[in-house]
Structures are given as structure tokens and as C-alpha cells.
Design a protein around this motif. Sequence first.
Motif, mmCIF file in Angstrom:
data_model
loop_
_atom_site.group_PDB
_atom_site.id
_atom_site.type_symbol
_atom_site.label_atom_id
_atom_site.label_comp_id
_atom_site.label_asym_id
_atom_site.label_seq_id
_atom_site.Cartn_x
_atom_site.Cartn_y
_atom_site.Cartn_z
ATOM 1 N N HIS A 1 0.789 -1.230 0.000
ATOM 2 C CA HIS A 1 0.000 0.000 0.000
ATOM 3 C C HIS A 1 0.826 1.287 0.000
ATOM 4 O O HIS A 1 0.280 2.356 -0.287
ATOM 5 C CB HIS A 1 -0.929 0.015 1.227
ATOM 6 N N GLY A 2 2.119 1.199 0.329
ATOM 7 C CA GLY A 2 2.930 2.397 0.464
ATOM 8 C C GLY A 2 2.820 2.991 1.853
ATOM 9 O O GLY A 2 1.949 2.612 2.645
ATOM 10 N N TYR A 3 3.702 3.927 2.154
ATOM 11 C CA TYR A 3 3.756 4.484 3.507
ATOM 12 C C TYR A 3 2.507 5.278 3.857
ATOM 13 O O TYR A 3 1.847 5.026 4.866
ATOM 14 C CB TYR A 3 4.996 5.373 3.669
ATOM 15 N N ASP A 4 2.162 6.255 3.026
ATOM 16 C CA ASP A 4 1.048 7.146 3.363
ATOM 17 C C ASP A 4 -0.285 6.404 3.452
ATOM 18 O O ASP A 4 -1.125 6.732 4.285
ATOM 19 C CB ASP A 4 0.934 8.277 2.342
ATOM 20 N N SER A 5 -0.484 5.411 2.582
ATOM 21 C CA SER A 5 -1.776 4.730 2.524
ATOM 22 C C SER A 5 -1.908 3.580 3.519
ATOM 23 O O SER A 5 -2.983 2.991 3.632
ATOM 24 C CB SER A 5 -2.023 4.199 1.105
ATOM 25 N N THR A 6 -0.829 3.252 4.203
ATOM 26 C CA THR A 6 -0.907 2.215 5.246
ATOM 27 C C THR A 6 -1.197 2.908 6.572
ATOM 28 O O THR A 6 -0.365 3.641 7.095
ATOM 29 C CB THR A 6 0.410 1.424 5.343
ATOM 30 N N SER A 7 -2.390 2.668 7.101
ATOM 31 C CA SER A 7 -2.813 3.349 8.329
ATOM 32 C C SER A 7 -2.350 2.594 9.563
ATOM 33 O O SER A 7 -2.017 1.401 9.507
ATOM 34 C CB SER A 7 -4.336 3.476 8.357
ATOM 35 N N LEU A 8 -2.346 3.300 10.670
ATOM 36 C CA LEU A 8 -2.038 2.642 11.946
ATOM 37 C C LEU A 8 -3.047 1.539 12.232
ATOM 38 O O LEU A 8 -2.689 0.487 12.779
ATOM 39 C CB LEU A 8 -2.038 3.669 13.080
ATOM 40 N N SER A 9 -4.297 1.750 11.855
ATOM 41 C CA SER A 9 -5.318 0.721 12.071
ATOM 42 C C SER A 9 -4.982 -0.545 11.294
ATOM 43 O O SER A 9 -5.108 -1.662 11.817
ATOM 44 C CB SER A 9 -6.694 1.238 11.650
ATOM 45 N N GLN A 10 -4.534 -0.385 10.039
ATOM 46 C CA GLN A 10 -4.132 -1.552 9.250
ATOM 47 C C GLN A 10 -2.944 -2.256 9.887
ATOM 48 O O GLN A 10 -2.896 -3.493 9.932
ATOM 49 C CB GLN A 10 -3.763 -1.120 7.830
ATOM 50 N N LEU A 11 -1.979 -1.474 10.353
ATOM 51 C CA LEU A 11 -0.798 -2.071 10.967
ATOM 52 C C LEU A 11 -1.161 -2.838 12.232
ATOM 53 O O LEU A 11 -0.723 -3.980 12.437
ATOM 54 C CB LEU A 11 0.246 -0.991 11.277
ATOM 55 N N LYS A 12 -1.976 -2.227 13.086
ATOM 56 C CA LYS A 12 -2.359 -2.897 14.335
ATOM 57 C C LYS A 12 -3.159 -4.159 14.059
ATOM 58 O O LYS A 12 -2.987 -5.172 14.745
ATOM 59 C CB LYS A 12 -3.153 -1.940 15.224
ATOM 60 N N ALA A 13 -4.011 -4.118 13.035
ATOM 61 C CA ALA A 13 -4.821 -5.291 12.706
ATOM 62 C C ALA A 13 -4.013 -6.385 12.025
ATOM 63 O O ALA A 13 -4.287 -7.577 12.178
ATOM 64 C CB ALA A 13 -5.985 -4.879 11.808
ATOM 65 N N GLY A 14 -2.973 -5.976 11.275
ATOM 66 C CA GLY A 14 -2.232 -6.939 10.478
ATOM 67 C C GLY A 14 -1.017 -7.538 11.138
ATOM 68 O O GLY A 14 -0.421 -8.481 10.619
ATOM 69 N N ILE A 15 -0.631 -7.013 12.278
ATOM 70 C CA ILE A 15 0.565 -7.501 12.971
ATOM 71 C C ILE A 15 0.165 -8.437 14.098
ATOM 72 O O ILE A 15 -0.655 -8.095 14.948
ATOM 73 C CB ILE A 15 1.385 -6.317 13.531
ATOM 74 N N GLY A 16 0.741 -9.614 14.092
ATOM 75 C CA GLY A 16 0.514 -10.571 15.176
ATOM 76 C C GLY A 16 -0.920 -10.990 15.349
ATOM 77 O O GLY A 16 -1.327 -11.353 16.455
ATOM 78 N N GLY A 17 -1.698 -10.938 14.284
ATOM 79 C CA GLY A 17 -3.102 -11.297 14.400
ATOM 80 C C GLY A 17 -3.934 -10.219 15.060
ATOM 81 O O GLY A 17 -5.100 -10.438 15.388
ATOM 82 N N GLY A 18 -3.338 -9.047 15.262
ATOM 83 C CA GLY A 18 -4.035 -7.927 15.886
ATOM 84 C C GLY A 18 -3.414 -7.566 17.227
ATOM 85 O O GLY A 18 -3.342 -8.403 18.134
ATOM 86 N N ILE A 19 -2.910 -6.353 17.333
ATOM 87 C CA ILE A 19 -2.340 -5.895 18.601
ATOM 88 C C ILE A 19 -2.969 -4.556 18.970
ATOM 89 O O ILE A 19 -3.504 -3.845 18.121
ATOM 90 C CB ILE A 19 -0.799 -5.757 18.537
ATOM 91 N N THR A 20 -2.879 -4.228 20.229
ATOM 92 C CA THR A 20 -3.448 -2.976 20.718
ATOM 93 C C THR A 20 -2.503 -1.815 20.411
ATOM 94 O O THR A 20 -1.308 -2.017 20.130
ATOM 95 C CB THR A 20 -3.675 -3.028 22.231
#
Length: 203
Positions: A26-45
Motif C-alpha cells: 500500500h505504500g507508507y502514506d496509505s498504510t494506516s495505523l489501524s491496518q498495521l495494528k490489525a495486520g501484525i501478530g493477528g491484531g495488537i493494541t
Amino acid sequence: MATMGRPRAFDRAQGVDEAMMLFWEHGYDSTSLSQLKAGIGGGITAPSFYAAFRSKEALFREVVDRYLATYGRVIDPLYDVSLSPREAIVSTLKGSARMQCADGHPKGCMVGLGVMSVCAPADVRIREPLDTARARNRAGLHACIERAIDLGDLPAGTVASTLAAVFEGFLLGISTMARDGISIEVIEGAIDRLMAVWDVQSV
């Protein structure tokens, strides 16, 4: 009475790899914190994210380092003096094309695509690791051409920076072709044609 097992520990290295796939796609700008939190480790806080990575920018820089140490090593032949300069450039271009067209990860090159995804002028420091990576690729191509001139494979009057720009332009262009679904066979055939630029000068 059954006892609850220990919760699975967060695998930070895996988290970086998962973030790499998101930034790559998605690139840097289009990758949101929400996507990162949801996509890392099956979802992290959010607290877990910031404890592990500090910030989106810090994570991105770590991701770029991981990419360069893994997928980005396709440019290693540029620095392999056991190869002839021409072989080094062909190996780099074709190796990069095969990597960028392969399944199992986003198409294209994260370094080539990533710089286009950082839009804000204030994000110079975010682009810096990508700029550095591209500069290293450019330097490697330039060094191969200088070595070919020293070896007599190319004439003394060859302008190394100009010829390096020809190959760098194609290397960057592979990303767009891979994203557009151009087959690896077509891209490798184009690389063979591109090397005629070298062969004409070496006559």
C-alpha cells in the motif's frame, strides 16, 4: 478444572515482516495505523504497537532495513567482482525482475514503489532510507560500468553516469510492469534487448 495456557508471546520479528507486506502493498502514506495494528501478530493494541515499534515512521525504517536484507539483496551481483561487469548487471536486472514478479508477496519493488507513496514534502526523513537504497543501486551500476571501462570491455570515452542511468531507469520501471502483470518472460526478453545498448558500445 482445566487451566488456561500462557498467552502466545508476540513475535516482534514476524511483526516486522507482516508490516513489510502492508507497506510494500500500500505504500507508507496509505498504510494506516489501524491496518498495521490489525495486520501484525493477528491484531495488537495501540499500547502494544507503540511499545514494540515506537511509531509508524520508526517501524517503516525498520521495515526498509528488513527488505534490503532479504528481498533487496537482488542487487548484490553489482558488487560481485567475480562476475564480469556485464554479467553483474544482467544478473541484477533479471534477479530483480524474478523477485518482483514472484508470488507470495506484493508485486514490484518496495524501494522503487515506496518513494512514490510518500507524498507530503515534510516527509523527507521518511523517504531518506528509500533514497539511500536507490543511491546505492545507482552507485553499484556506476561502479560496474567504471570497472568495464578499466577492463577494456567498454571504450574509454563511455560516460558511466549516462549508461548507468539507462539501466537504473529500467530497474525502476520493472516495478510498474510487475504491478501491471507483465510476465517475467516479457521482462527478461526486454532485458536481453536492453543489453544491446552495452554491446553496441563494446564493439
